[in-house]
Design an enzyme around this catalytic site. Sequence first.
Site, PDB file in Angstrom:
ATOM      1  N   ASN A   1       5.016 -78.273  51.129  1.00 11.40           N
ATOM      2  CA  ASN A   1       6.157 -77.714  51.849  1.00 11.40           C
ATOM      3  C   ASN A   1       6.026 -78.205  53.291  1.00 11.40           C
ATOM      4  O   ASN A   1       5.251 -77.664  54.078  1.00 11.40           O
ATOM      5  CB  ASN A   1       6.095 -76.177  51.766  1.00 11.40           C
TER       6      ASN A   1
ATOM      7  N   ARG B   1       9.038 -79.030  48.370  1.00 13.24           N
ATOM      8  CA  ARG B   1      10.155 -78.127  48.626  1.00 13.24           C
ATOM      9  C   ARG B   1      11.124 -78.868  49.539  1.00 13.24           C
ATOM     10  O   ARG B   1      10.706 -79.411  50.570  1.00 13.24           O
ATOM     11  CB  ARG B   1       9.668 -76.875  49.349  1.00 13.24           C
TER      12      ARG B   1
ATOM     13  N   HIS C   1      16.496 -70.245  49.722  1.00 13.37           N
ATOM     14  CA  HIS C   1      15.484 -69.459  49.005  1.00 13.37           C
ATOM     15  C   HIS C   1      15.805 -69.358  47.512  1.00 13.37           C
ATOM     16  O   HIS C   1      15.366 -68.426  46.833  1.00 13.37           O
ATOM     17  CB  HIS C   1      15.379 -68.015  49.557  1.00 13.37           C
TER      18      HIS C   1
ATOM     19  N   ARG D   1      15.869 -64.992  63.815  1.00 10.61           N
ATOM     20  CA  ARG D   1      17.272 -65.434  63.661  1.00 10.61           C
ATOM     21  C   ARG D   1      18.206 -64.225  63.685  1.00 10.61           C
ATOM     22  O   ARG D   1      17.871 -63.176  63.142  1.00 10.61           O
ATOM     23  CB  ARG D   1      17.452 -66.183  62.333  1.00 10.61           C
TER      24      ARG D   1
HETATM   25  C1  LIG Z   1      15.537 -71.593  54.207  1.00 13.67           C
HETATM   26  C2  LIG Z   1      14.622 -70.748  55.012  1.00 13.67           C
HETATM   27  O1  LIG Z   1      15.046 -69.934  55.796  1.00 13.67           O
HETATM   28  O2  LIG Z   1      13.318 -70.909  54.780  1.00 13.67           O
HETATM   29  P1  LIG Z   1      12.138 -70.082  55.470  1.00 13.67           P
HETATM   30  O3  LIG Z   1      12.294 -68.656  55.054  1.00 13.67           O
HETATM   31  O4  LIG Z   1      10.907 -70.727  54.859  1.00 13.67           O
HETATM   32  O5  LIG Z   1      12.263 -70.278  56.929  1.00 13.67           O
END
Ligand SMILES: CC(=O)OP(=O)(O)O
Length: 407
Positions: A7, A91, A180, A241
């Site tokens: 990954n 991934r 995910h 986020r």
């Molecule tokens: C797509 C994504 O948000 O992946 P991660 O949770 O690994 O940051």
Amino acid sequence: MKILVINAGSSSLKYQLYDMKDESVLASGRVERIGMDSSIVTHEPADKPEVRDVQEILDHVTAVKRVIDLLVSPQHGVIGAMTDIDAVGHRVVHGGETFKESVLVNAEVKLEIRNLFDLAPLHNPAHMMGINAVEANLPGVPQAVVFDTAFHQTMPDVAYLYPIPKVLYRRHKIRRYGFHGTSHNYVSEQAAKVLEQPLESLKMITCHIGNGASCTAILGGKSVDTSMGLTPLEGLMMGTRSGDLDPAIVPFTMNKEDLTLSEVNSMLNKHSGLLAISGVSSDMREIVEGMEDGDKNSKLAFDMYTYRLRKYIGSYAAAMNGVDTLVFTAGVGENSVALRKAVCDGLTFLGLRLDDELNAQRSKQARVISAPGSAVRVLVVPTNEELIIARDTYRLSAAAAETAAGE
Ligand SMILES: CC(=O)OP(=O)(O)O
Ligand SMILES: Nc1ncnc2c1ncn2[C@@H]1O[C@H](COP(=O)(O)OP(=O)(O)O)[C@@H](O)[C@H]1O
Ligand SMILES: [Mg+2]
């Protein structure tokens, strides 16, 4: 057959080496701070002590070389030679509309992943570096790619289109993709097994709550809606986020704070969420600790996080005209008793009843945590994205080897 799962992120590379004979993990580890002055390598062989060292690793090719050196090292290694690695699985976060399932890497596949750089600028370029690094270090070894988006390709147009001019979808493929997917797919299958019911008969909502977090409505085993969108920024409030917000906030903030597009992007991706509201941390453990110590901002961050998740669960129950199974997974979902309680205690209108004792039990097993008679069965299911990547890589590379042998 030994499969290496990778990954690759922009500055990190996580790996696991599987023996597919019994799906055991021979070693796992990560290289962090690639390209910075002191990179950290952590290598955990299954039957030997952990190795951790700090050294300069300037790029992904060097990182993969370091991983292979560790895997074959007489002192820390778990295999005799690098030729023992039969295939490598990666991934890949964004597969766009092109990839509805995992595939073996070839020139065409690489070109298509490259075409998707625009849609996942933080993720896909890093994955490509990982693929090229393996090619450089293990020439001729088959590689497979497993996409976060693939499972969500079953969403209907009402769920994946945005109500904006259609030309944007036609020209730039602006739509909801969802992420995910490997995890949502895996935990939905595990939940059906625990319940001993066919997946096809269930109305399920899966909550993958880790650093990144997303929630998926799964009807009869198929993803019909999911909270992440064109990028992994939409949907739930996350560690750093923002998740959903009024899109007008973007131009408004740029104007008022004199910010560039990339500064706003960075604000929403890296300096928002739990971190921004608590002012303490993006880590749910520290938020819960802060809350227990009476810190008001940690409590507000926790309350907003769980409130927004609860609203998504409610909306997906409406999207499927019902829900009978709710699954929690990933770092926060699997471990935070407080989060699961806060979310479930506000969903009693669905006939959902949590069993507080079962919820508080610590276990690594998939299990039911709702009370007997609850109209919605609630489960905790540990996710295992790496295992799915290893299985897909094994299946694809074995099939290719068989075809080649028959020719
Ligand atoms: C797509 C994504 O948000 O992946 P991660 O949770 O690994 O940051
Ligand atoms: N015991 C715990 N209680 C609450 N949260 C936890 C616990 N253990 C881990 N976490 C959370 O899990 C998050 C990481 O989840 P994970 O699924 O590993 O994320 P990712 O794969 O995106 O890095 C951490 O940021 C932390 O907040
Ligand atoms: Mg994760």
